[in-house]
Write a protein that holds these residues in place. Structure first.
Motif, PDB file in Angstrom:
ATOM      1  N   ALA A   1     -13.489  23.389  19.143  1.00  0.00           N
ATOM      2  CA  ALA A   1     -12.983  24.465  18.278  1.00  0.00           C
ATOM      3  C   ALA A   1     -11.598  24.941  18.708  1.00  0.00           C
ATOM      4  CB  ALA A   1     -13.963  25.623  18.255  1.00  0.00           C
ATOM      5  N   LEU A   2     -11.368  25.109  20.015  1.00  0.00           N
ATOM      6  CA  LEU A   2     -10.060  25.578  20.486  1.00  0.00           C
ATOM      7  C   LEU A   2      -8.989  24.538  20.180  1.00  0.00           C
ATOM      8  CD1 LEU A   2      -8.196  27.529  21.930  1.00  0.00           C
ATOM      9  CD2 LEU A   2      -8.998  26.578  24.123  1.00  0.00           C
ATOM     10  N   LEU A   3      -9.278  23.273  20.422  1.00  0.00           N
ATOM     11  CA  LEU A   3      -8.315  22.218  20.111  1.00  0.00           C
ATOM     12  C   LEU A   3      -8.036  22.179  18.608  1.00  0.00           C
ATOM     13  CD1 LEU A   3      -6.519  19.879  20.958  1.00  0.00           C
ATOM     14  CD2 LEU A   3      -8.536  18.390  20.886  1.00  0.00           C
ATOM     15  N   ALA A   4      -9.059  22.349  17.791  1.00  0.00           N
ATOM     16  CA  ALA A   4      -8.870  22.379  16.335  1.00  0.00           C
ATOM     17  C   ALA A   4      -7.949  23.524  15.930  1.00  0.00           C
ATOM     18  CB  ALA A   4     -10.215  22.499  15.625  1.00  0.00           C
ATOM     19  N   ARG A   5      -8.104  24.702  16.550  1.00  0.00           N
ATOM     20  CA  ARG A   5      -7.221  25.836  16.248  1.00  0.00           C
ATOM     21  C   ARG A   5      -5.780  25.502  16.618  1.00  0.00           C
ATOM     22  NH1 ARG A   5     -11.449  29.135  18.084  1.00  0.00           N
ATOM     23  NH2 ARG A   5     -10.447  29.542  20.070  1.00  0.00           N
ATOM     24  N   ARG A   6      -5.590  24.864  17.771  1.00  0.00           N
ATOM     25  CA  ARG A   6      -4.236  24.484  18.194  1.00  0.00           C
ATOM     26  C   ARG A   6      -3.638  23.449  17.237  1.00  0.00           C
ATOM     27  NH1 ARG A   6      -5.969  24.316  24.606  1.00  0.00           N
ATOM     28  NH2 ARG A   6      -5.079  26.343  25.151  1.00  0.00           N
ATOM     29  N   LEU A   7      -4.451  22.519  16.770  1.00  0.00           N
ATOM     30  CA  LEU A   7      -3.974  21.525  15.812  1.00  0.00           C
ATOM     31  C   LEU A   7      -3.585  22.192  14.493  1.00  0.00           C
ATOM     32  CD1 LEU A   7      -6.623  18.736  16.464  1.00  0.00           C
ATOM     33  CD2 LEU A   7      -4.177  18.589  16.986  1.00  0.00           C
ATOM     34  N   ARG A   8      -4.428  23.115  14.016  1.00  0.00           N
ATOM     35  CA  ARG A   8      -4.142  23.833  12.776  1.00  0.00           C
ATOM     36  C   ARG A   8      -2.832  24.611  12.897  1.00  0.00           C
ATOM     37  NH1 ARG A   8      -9.065  25.698  12.831  1.00  0.00           N
ATOM     38  NH2 ARG A   8     -10.368  24.135  11.867  1.00  0.00           N
TER      39      ARG A   8
END
Length: 195
Positions: A2-9
């Protein structure tokens, strides 16, 4: 993830998560579901290329699916088992491990299974953790590892392998891993690391 997904977004990417349960489905069925997930997600993106960022067993599932993913433009493997892990081999006879991992557990200890996995043709990066304990009681005693996989178990011939001081379960949350991921998504290669 989830944290990596937020950074990607935040960097302008559109991540899509895929989940699975090895206690319920064999790996072949999970790979089929993953292919369907990618196809469904790509319908919304006008057939542009896409990247896969896998963690641990997710990388094995992605490699199983590679023949059906010709538009894959980047593959980032976080803590991937690319040969039978010493930890899985040590636990293979344990009834709890067998009950929790089922088909996946059987495949993880099978050299022939790993030998048959397709090699990625898209630009690929492996990120391996090095913060695992070196306790004498561990099957990984004395080896550089992330606590679950030895760094040597993550390697693939011809694929860059970068080591970061992270544990297996949390490698995707590491800020340096996020930086490397974003750089690789943009360039298909890795430049200088942050000191």
């Amino acid at each position: 993830m989830a944290l990596l997904a937020r950074r990607l977004r935040a960097a302008g990417h559109k991540p899509s998560a895929f989940g699975y349960l090895v206690t319920r489905d064999p790996l072949d069925k999970i790979a089929e579901r993953f292919i369907a997930h990618v196809e469904q997600t790509r319908r919304d993106d006008d057939d542009q290329g896409f990247a896969v960022i896998g963690h641990s067993l997710g990388n094995v599932i992605t490699r199983m699916a590679l023949p059906a993913l010709p538009a894959l433009s980047r593959f980032i493997m976080l803590a991937p088992p690319n040969r039978p892990p010493v930890m899985a081999v040590a636990l293979a006879g344990n009834p709890v491990f067998r009950a929790l991992t089922r088909d996946a557990g059987n495949k993880l200890v099978d050299d022939e299974f790993f030998a048959r996995l397709p090699m990625p043709s898209a630009p690929t990066l492996i990120v391996a953790g090095t913060r695992g304990p070196k306790a004498r009681w561990s099957p990984l005693a004395g080896r550089v590892s992330d606590g679950v996989l030895g760094v040597d178990e993550t390697r693939l011939d011809g694929v860059p392998n970068i080591e970061v001081p992270a544990l297996h379960t949390f490698i995707m949350n590491d800020a340096e891993v996020a930086r490397l991921t974003l750089q690789f998504l943009e360039r298909g290669a890795i430049g200088e690391r942050t000191p």
